[in-house]
Design an enzyme around this catalytic site. Structure first.
Site, short mmCIF file in Angstrom:
data_model
loop_
_atom_site.label_atom_id
_atom_site.label_comp_id
_atom_site.label_asym_id
_atom_site.label_seq_id
_atom_site.Cartn_x
_atom_site.Cartn_y
_atom_site.Cartn_z
N SER A 1 0.86 -1.18 0.00
CA SER A 1 0.00 0.00 0.00
C SER A 1 0.89 1.23 0.00
CB SER A 1 -0.88 0.01 1.25
OG SER A 1 -0.07 0.29 2.38
N LYS A 2 0.25 2.38 0.05
CA LYS A 2 0.99 3.64 -0.01
C LYS A 2 2.07 3.74 1.06
CE LYS A 2 -2.22 6.44 -2.52
NZ LYS A 2 -3.64 6.05 -2.40
N ARG A 3 1.84 3.06 2.18
CA ARG A 3 2.82 3.11 3.27
C ARG A 3 4.19 2.57 2.84
NH1 ARG A 3 2.02 -0.49 7.17
NH2 ARG A 3 0.38 -1.54 6.02
N HIS A 4 4.19 1.66 1.86
CA HIS A 4 5.44 1.03 1.47
C HIS A 4 6.16 1.76 0.34
CE1 HIS A 4 2.83 -2.26 3.06
NE2 HIS A 4 3.88 -2.37 3.82
#
Ligand code: GLU
Length: 486
Positions: free
Chosen positions: A256-259
């Site tokens: 996801s965007k976190r990665h």
């Protein structure tokens, strides 16, 4: 079907957002198989989710695929023998097959309202059973139908799922996967607005477009039995399926965007090269035979095979992508890297639109200093202050100590003299100059280079002095030295 013959594969994105990394990987795997087996790579736009689909997303998908070098043989923009390639332009085709299923008694109109369906769902959940449609409208009499129509209910069409059947998916990646038809309620194939659902349209299109291999993300594996049932109902042979595993972040949760950035265009903007992104995507799930990890597209086409695509989830490691990108940046010819650096520097305002000879000389020095160092094109901007202007600040107070060492005044004075008197600052004259400073001051290595580097750049580390000093030019170098050591 023999993969060597009539290989036709497709990438079938829904244009509900920019092309993301997972989609790009599916597209790449399909592309590689098509090229390897001299088949066709088809692009189909699955835009039946009218609310969420947009032309803007579609354009982003086209642009991203082109940027990656994944050109298609048939698609909405170029047409082809089995078009149209946008699902919303194929509604009449779907209608024909819906009617065929209804006529054969394999599909039926369902007039249930949202509320009735929700009630059924809740009842099943309360009983601990999987929620599914139990077939209330399966055997409606003509009178019942008439009544519903009178009430103004708009029907959907549901597929009549046969009972007690095993549905087998022989998946090229996952092996034999068995589903029970009893777990599947009669599902909607045509919505009340006349638009088919994904599970129906995908079958009609894959069949009519003569797709031999459906290579797609694992999340669609559970849809596959629903699709197989429709192939069977229409008396069609199924394509071969290959479901590619999920992409996880380093912490093993879904990517996801976190990665990191999730869409391809963001990688482009951050200064990744398409060749590096392609190389990286290929390794997300595919294991090459040897130790080598750097592959050109041609090499991938030669070596890629679905047999070596893993069942286990792939892990998205941004550091690996950076490493690969660095390899590609270093591998660029001088001309290639110049064409890549210039727009980045122009966009950041370090270069004008129209370049002078001096600008080209300067770019060459920036390349000499940074090509080996950066992992992305945007990283150039993190170092660019060292190549331009008369401003300098010490990176940390500790560096003052280096500048206070006893040999420094002599080293700096000697250097200043040489800079003032040298005819032109070039990498060669600077190299010579630094050697002379060392000789004349009887100081070696670090004792000479460290204070000079810190005096000019304010930093302990960085590109070669013989790139930085000529790029800055006499005036800037002298002003910087003035600021740091006086
Ligand atoms: N439109 C579907 C998606 O974007 C395609 C699935 C498939 O390849 O069958 O997920």
């Amino acid at each position: 079907m023999d993969i060597m013959e009539n290989c036709r594969v497709r990438f079938a994105p829904s244009p509900t957002g920019p092309l993301h990394i997972g989609g790009a990987r599916s597209a790449l795997f399909n592309y590689l198989i098509a090229k390897r087996f001299k088949g066709q790579f088809i692009l189909r736009i699955e835009d039946t989710d009218v609310e969420r689909s947009s032309r803007e997303s579609e354009d982003n998908i086209f642009d991203s695929l082109r940027w990656l070098g994944l050109d298609w043989d048939e698609g909405p923009d170029i047409g082809g023998p089995y078009g149209p390639y946008r699902q919303m332009e194929r509604l009449a085709i779907y209608k024909k097959y819906i009617q065929e299923l209804i006529d054969k008694g394999l599909a039926y109109y369902c007039y249930c309202t949202e509320e009735e369906l929700e009630e059924e769902r809740q009842e099943l959940i309360a009983k601990g059973e999987p929620p599914r449609y139990l077939g209330k409208c399966r055997e409606l009499s003509p009178e019942q139908k008439e009544q519903f129509i009178q009430e103004g209910r708009k029907p959907v069409v549901r597929f009549r799922v046969p009972g007690n059947q095993e549905i087998v998916v022989n998946d090229l990646v996952r092996g034999k996967v068995v589903f029970e038809s009893n777990g599947i309620g009669d599902y909607v194939i045509l919505k009340s607005d006349g638009i088919p659902t994904y599970n129906f349209a995908v079958v009609i299109d894959d069949y009519l477009m003569k797709i031999s291999h459906v290579i797609r993300a694992e999340e669609h594996l559970s849809n596959t039995p629903r699709q197989i049932l429709i192939y069977e109902a229409l008396g069609w042979e199924t394509p071969t399926f290959a479901h590619v595993s999920l992409i996880l972040g380093k912490d093993k949760s879904k990517m996801s965007k976190r990665h990191g950035a999730t869409s391809v265009v963001q990688y482009k903007e951050q200064g990744y090269l398409p060749e590096a992104v392609v190389n990286f995507l290929a390794l997300l799930g595919w294991a090459p035979e040897g130790e080598e990890e750097i592959f050109t597209m041609e090499e991938l086409i030669e070596q890629f095979s679905l047999e070596r695509v893993s069942k286990r989830p792939a892990v998205f490691d941004i550091d690996k992508l950076k490493w690969i990108n660095g390899v590609y940046i270093r591998g660029c010819s001088n001309e290639e890297i110049r064409d890549l650096f210039i727009p980045v520097l122009q966009e950041a305002g370090h270069l004008p639109e129209k370049l002078s000879d001096r600008d080209y000389q300067w770019i060459q020095l920036v390349i000499n200093g940074l090509q080996e160092k950066v992992h992305t094109l945007k990283e150039v901007l993190e170092h660019i202050d060292m190549f331009v202007g008369d401003q300098v600040e010490l990176e940390s107070e500790d560096l003052k100590k280096v500048l206070e060492e006893e040999q420094v005044p002599l080293v700096i004075e000697t250097l200043k003299e040489k800079i003032k008197t040298v005819e032109e600052l070039t990498p060669e004259t600077v190299k010579t100059m630094l050697k002379e400073v060392s000789k004349e001051t009887k100081q070696k290595g670090k004792k000479v280079f460290m204070p000079i580097r810190i005096a000019i750049t304010g930093k302990m580390h960085g590109p070669e002095l013989h790139s930085i000093i000529p790029a800055l030019g006499k005036e800037n170098v002298l002003k910087r030295i003035e600021k740091t050591v006086g």
